[in-house]
Scaffold this active site. Structure first.
Site, PDB file in Angstrom:
ATOM      1  CE  LYS A 174       3.107 -88.682 -47.985  1.00 27.16           C
ATOM      2  NZ  LYS A 174       2.714 -87.298 -47.604  1.00 27.16           N
ATOM      3  N   GLY A 226       3.400 -83.200 -57.144  1.00 25.81           N
ATOM      4  CA  GLY A 226       3.792 -82.277 -56.079  1.00 25.81           C
ATOM      5  C   GLY A 226       4.806 -81.280 -56.612  1.00 25.81           C
ATOM      6  CB  SER A 227       7.142 -78.985 -54.912  1.00 24.30           C
ATOM      7  OG  SER A 227       8.039 -79.859 -54.253  1.00 24.30           O
ATOM      8  N   GLY A 231       9.791 -83.649 -56.289  1.00 26.92           N
ATOM      9  CA  GLY A 231       9.680 -84.606 -57.393  1.00 26.92           C
ATOM     10  C   GLY A 231      11.037 -85.059 -57.911  1.00 26.92           C
ATOM     11  CD  GLU A 248       1.925 -84.738 -64.761  1.00 29.52           C
ATOM     12  OE1 GLU A 248       2.146 -83.519 -64.904  1.00 29.52           O
ATOM     13  OE2 GLU A 248       1.972 -85.549 -65.679  1.00 29.52           O
ATOM     14  CB  CYS A 282      -0.012 -78.116 -61.138  1.00 33.13           C
ATOM     15  SG  CYS A 282      -1.134 -79.373 -61.637  1.00 33.13           S
ATOM     16  CD  GLU A 381       4.054 -74.305 -58.957  1.00 32.68           C
ATOM     17  OE1 GLU A 381       4.818 -75.064 -58.348  1.00 32.68           O
ATOM     18  OE2 GLU A 381       3.099 -74.723 -59.652  1.00 32.68           O
TER      19      GLU A 381
HETATM   20  C1  UN1 Z   1      -3.703 -79.920 -60.574  1.00 33.94           C
HETATM   21  O1  UN1 Z   1      -3.709 -78.720 -60.356  1.00 33.94           O
HETATM   22  O2  UN1 Z   1      -2.856 -80.650 -59.996  1.00 33.94           O
HETATM   23  O3  UN1 Z   1      -7.000 -78.921 -65.477  1.00 33.94           O
HETATM   24  C2  UN1 Z   1      -4.654 -80.631 -61.453  1.00 33.94           C
HETATM   25  C3  UN1 Z   1      -7.304 -78.657 -64.300  1.00 33.94           C
HETATM   26  C4  UN1 Z   1      -7.844 -79.747 -63.421  1.00 33.94           C
HETATM   27  C5  UN1 Z   1      -6.730 -80.529 -62.797  1.00 33.94           C
HETATM   28  C6  UN1 Z   1      -5.648 -79.742 -62.156  1.00 33.94           C
HETATM   29  N1  UN1 Z   1      -8.681 -80.592 -64.225  1.00 33.94           N
HETATM   30  O4  UN1 Z   1      -7.174 -77.539 -63.824  1.00 33.94           O
END
Ligand code: UN1
Length: 497
Positions: A174, A226-227, A231, A248, A282, A381
């Site tokens: 999804k 995701g957030s 999560g 994550e 992230c 965030e």
């Molecule tokens: C993300 O923002 O979910 O290290 C992944 C990094 C990238 C991956 C980011 N290789 O910024």
């Protein structure tokens, strides 16, 4: 004209059973890009059934053969890199150089996991009884539910789908609701690489589609990016059903700059980590923890650099920063500007929507000074091009400020002092640590993930990714042909030595 996207279930492109759809937009200009199925629990059920049926054959396909399909995925992705990158830029806004990098991460992961088809290492160890052999092997698990965000439409799904596949599992995916067209184009790559029907299934939709996947009894593993808010809901629900989960989630990553840092390197790294991908990674840097001696010079250079960045449509190769992904993201960043002002911060540059680059969701690269470590703009965030500057006196104070947030993904320190660098490696409590490098740019051969509110102790990428998608099976082979019972069962050794 808007592209018509369909679900991909049991090897067929199909509409949602409900017939309902949603649209994805180009955030640079508001144009409708694609129409995609709003999938219901019936669609999810059909996809899980297809994945379950395909699992029996896929798990028995020798892993080196599975690996060959992944190598073909890598080759086709290489051939289609530019087409895919262009579509991704149109669908979620980040600049074309970044969407090409996004596809490249998937190519790297496909080669890496393809190679795992000839490794998938287990181990042997000595056993207690004579004429007996012991080994631990990685086993496939079954159907994996993959739930991914919009900010890395191909790389992040590839980190989940590719290790899950090489281990012999089948997939129901999804994707983020902002990027259904990119997801469909990625699935096409697997089809053309020869992945058997039912091994990968795509269901597009919003939160309720993801929830149906989490709740489905046929799904054994959930891998979610995701957030933190979503999560934790996923984790709670999946845990109550006894499922294995990899999460994550959010980040509040910092770059520490000590007085002895190389200024040029620091300015460049901070700029791209904070404002690259419009701050929507992230791993993005959203806090700058700077020692007081270097602060005036550093901020002067950063303001100059932030003001020089070109905003615009990410398809234009000369543009540095694309739009935010949607209205909701823009509203959130604007809300935090108000929060910051109420907390008494000083806006050194940016601070508002950029209206001179068309109708898209553009926001000016923003630098906030006078931030203290406990303010909301330093703790929560924001997921936009906003960097908060926190002044400190020492390395020890910098590390304490870095560690004192609810997240723990990535951190970085700029210093020319090897002792300071190694103390930082020892004491920074994030899952990823960089020395003299920004907080973004993780490579696929090392574990990726974070501590505290960022994750649940699992990691993606590298060898660690296999832990998410396999179960250990311990195997004992007794070839003595004699009556013998293990010491642990009887507390005395029976049988012939
Ligand atoms: C993300 O923002 O979910 O290290 C992944 C990094 C990238 C991956 C980011 N290789 O910024």
């Amino acid at each position: 004209m808007a592209e018509l996207i369909k679900n991909y279930i049991a090897g067929e492109w199909v509409d949602s059973a409900s017939g309902e759809t949603f649209e994805s937009y180009n955030p640079a200009n508001g144009e409708v890009l694609a129409t995609a199925p709003k999938s219901t629990s019936d669609d999810v059920d059909a996809a899980v059934k297809a994945a379950k049926a395909a699992y029996q054959q896929w798990r028995l396909t020798p892993a080196p053969r599975r690996g060959e399909i992944l190598f073909r995925v890598a080759q086709i992705l290489t051939d289609r890199k530019d087409d895919l990158a262009r579509l991704m830029t149109q669908e979620m806004g980040k600049i074309i150089a970044e969407t090409r990098g996004d596809v490249q991460e998937a190519i790297d992961m496909a080669y890496y996991m393809g190679g795992e088809g000839r490794r998938l290492m287990g181990y042997t160890a000595p056993v207690e009884m004579p004429n007996k052999f012991g080994m631990a092997i990685r086993d496939s698990v079954g159907v994996v539910g993959v739930i991914t965000p919009w900010n890395f439409p191909v790389a992040v799904p590839s980190w989940k789908i590719l290790p899950a596949l090489i281990a012999g599992n089948t997939i129901v995916w999804k994707p983020g609701e902002d990027v259904p067209a990119s997801a469909a184009m990625f699935v096409k790559v697997f089809i053309d690489a020869g992945l058997p029907k039912g091994v990968i299934n795509l269901v597009t939709g919003a939160g309720d589609t993801g929830a149906a996947l989490v709740e489905h009894p046929g799904v054994r593993i959930i891998s979610f990016t995701g957030s933190t808010e979503t999560g934790i809901k996923v984790y709670t629900k999946a845990a109550s059903l006894g499922k294995k989960v990899t999460l994550e989630m959010g980040g509040k990553n910092a770059i520490i700059v000590l007085d002895d840092a190389n200024l040029d390197l620091a300015v460049d790294a901070i700029t791209w980590s904070a404002y690259g991908t419009t701050g929507q990674r992230c791993t993005a840097t959203s806090r700058l923890i700077v020692q007081s001696g270097i602060k005036p010079k550093l901020l002067e250079r950063l303001v100059e650099k932030a003001k020089s960045l070109r905003l615009g449509d990410g398809l234009d190769e000369t543009v540095d920063v694309g739009p935010l992904v949607n209205q909701k993201a823009l509203d959130k960043v604007e809300h935090y500007m108000q929060v910051g002002k109420d907390e008494g911060v000083t806006v050194l540059c940016g601070g508002q929507r950029a209206t001179d680059v068309g109708a898209g969701f553009f926001f000016q690269p923003t630098l906030l000074d006078g931030v203290s470590a406990d303010m909301r703009v330093a703790q929560e965030e924001i997921f936009g091009p906003v960097l908060s500057v926190i002044e400190v006196e020492s390395l020890e104070e910098a590390i304490e400020v870095n560690n004192n947030v609810a997240y723990g993904l990535s951190s970085s320190i700029f210093t020319e002092n090897v002792n300071a660098a190694f103390k930082a490696i020892r004491d920074l409590t994030t899952g990823i640590v960089y020395i003299n490098h920004g907080t973004t740019g993780a490579e696929i051969q090392f574990p990726f993930g974070g501590t505290r509110g960022t994750g649940n102790g699992m990691r993606e990428a590298g060898q660690a990714a296999l832990d998410s998608f396999t179960e250990w099976k311990s195997v004992y082979v007794d070839y003595s042909g004699q009556l013998q019972r293990a010491q642990i069962d009887t507390d005395k050794v029976l049988g012939e030595q």
